[in-house]
Design a protein around this motif. Structure first.
Motif, short mmCIF file in Angstrom:
data_model
loop_
_atom_site.label_atom_id
_atom_site.label_comp_id
_atom_site.label_asym_id
_atom_site.label_seq_id
_atom_site.Cartn_x
_atom_site.Cartn_y
_atom_site.Cartn_z
N PHE A 19 13.38 107.90 7.22
CA PHE A 19 12.72 109.06 6.63
C PHE A 19 13.79 110.09 6.27
O PHE A 19 14.73 110.29 7.01
CB PHE A 19 11.75 109.70 7.63
CG PHE A 19 10.58 108.85 7.99
CD1 PHE A 19 9.36 109.03 7.36
CD2 PHE A 19 10.68 107.86 8.96
CE1 PHE A 19 8.27 108.25 7.70
CE2 PHE A 19 9.61 107.07 9.31
CZ PHE A 19 8.39 107.27 8.67
N GLY A 20 13.61 110.75 5.15
CA GLY A 20 14.56 111.80 4.77
C GLY A 20 14.18 112.36 3.42
O GLY A 20 13.21 111.94 2.80
N GLY A 21 14.97 113.29 2.98
CA GLY A 21 14.70 113.93 1.70
C GLY A 21 15.98 114.37 1.05
O GLY A 21 17.05 114.35 1.65
N GLU A 27 20.29 108.65 -1.33
CA GLU A 27 21.34 107.70 -1.71
C GLU A 27 21.95 107.04 -0.48
O GLU A 27 22.14 105.82 -0.45
CB GLU A 27 22.44 108.42 -2.49
CG GLU A 27 22.05 108.84 -3.88
CD GLU A 27 23.12 109.71 -4.55
OE1 GLU A 27 24.25 109.83 -4.00
OE2 GLU A 27 22.83 110.26 -5.61
N ILE A 28 22.26 107.83 0.53
CA ILE A 28 22.87 107.29 1.76
C ILE A 28 21.91 106.33 2.45
O ILE A 28 22.27 105.20 2.78
CB ILE A 28 23.28 108.44 2.70
CG1 ILE A 28 24.43 109.24 2.09
CG2 ILE A 28 23.66 107.90 4.08
CD1 ILE A 28 24.73 110.55 2.81
N LEU A 29 20.69 106.77 2.68
CA LEU A 29 19.71 105.94 3.38
C LEU A 29 19.35 104.69 2.57
O LEU A 29 19.15 103.62 3.13
CB LEU A 29 18.47 106.75 3.73
CG LEU A 29 18.70 107.94 4.67
CD1 LEU A 29 17.38 108.65 4.96
CD2 LEU A 29 19.39 107.54 5.95
N GLY A 30 19.29 104.84 1.26
CA GLY A 30 19.04 103.68 0.41
C GLY A 30 20.14 102.64 0.54
O GLY A 30 19.88 101.43 0.57
N GLY A 31 21.38 103.10 0.64
CA GLY A 31 22.50 102.18 0.84
C GLY A 31 22.42 101.48 2.18
O GLY A 31 22.69 100.27 2.28
N ILE A 40 13.82 99.79 5.72
CA ILE A 40 13.14 100.33 4.54
C ILE A 40 13.39 101.83 4.49
O ILE A 40 13.06 102.56 5.44
CB ILE A 40 11.63 100.05 4.61
CG1 ILE A 40 11.40 98.55 4.68
CG2 ILE A 40 10.89 100.69 3.45
CD1 ILE A 40 10.11 98.15 5.33
N SER A 41 13.97 102.29 3.40
CA SER A 41 14.19 103.73 3.23
C SER A 41 13.03 104.34 2.46
O SER A 41 12.68 103.88 1.38
CB SER A 41 15.49 104.00 2.48
OG SER A 41 15.62 105.40 2.25
#
Length: 155
Positions: A19-21, A27-31, A40-41
């Motif tokens: 979880f984030g925004g 971008e970081i969490l997607g990576g 899953i981001s």
């Protein structure tokens, strides 16, 4: 946290939601998610707060920093394991303990540092340099605590 995710994702029976925004965080969490099939981001996904809260309410455990997500998870009755660095739960920002929560909220923090908490809100630079309040928390210790709180269903 990347190391914690890598260690947890190696367990095939584990599903991790991030979880984030914000664009940079997404971008970081997607990576991080791209490195693992069971991560899953949701950062930047456009989910409503209501949808995120609903998902949080179904988690076995929410691992979080001292953040809004810690409070959201606790409010929907999801047990939390929060990691505290410059701030401290003793300053009054510990998560609300929902009466529906199956167990108390848990904390990971470095005890015995005279400089802690260096800020009530975590908005000041480290007075001694290097943020030992965070760097002394080992990823393996976080994963061990998670495994204690959420043991595998079929060991």
């Amino acid at each position: 946290m990347k190391q914690v995710i890598d260690l947890l994702a190696a367990k095939s029976d584990t599903r991790i939601y991030l979880f984030g925004g914000g664009r940079r965080e997404a971008e970081i969490l997607g990576g991080w998610a791209a490195d693992h099939g069971n991560v899953i981001s949701l950062a930047g996904s456009g989910l409503s707060l209501e949808a995120e809260l609903s998902l949080m309410s179904h988690l076995d455990l929410m691992v979080t920093m001292d953040s809004a997500n810690m409070h959201f998870a606790s409010l929907v009755g999801t047990p939390t394991l929060s990691i505290w660095g410059a701030t401290s739960p003793v300053t009054g920002f510990a998560p609300y303990q929902s009466p529906d929560s199956p167990r108390p909220n848990e904390y990971i923090q470095v005890d015995g540092l005279e400089c802690r908490p260096c800020s009530v809100f975590g908005d000041k630079p480290c007075r001694i340099g290097g943020y030992p309040c965070l760097h002394r928390i080992q990823p393996s210790a976080v994963v061990s605590r998670i495994m204690e709180l959420c043991p595998p269903a079929n060991p």
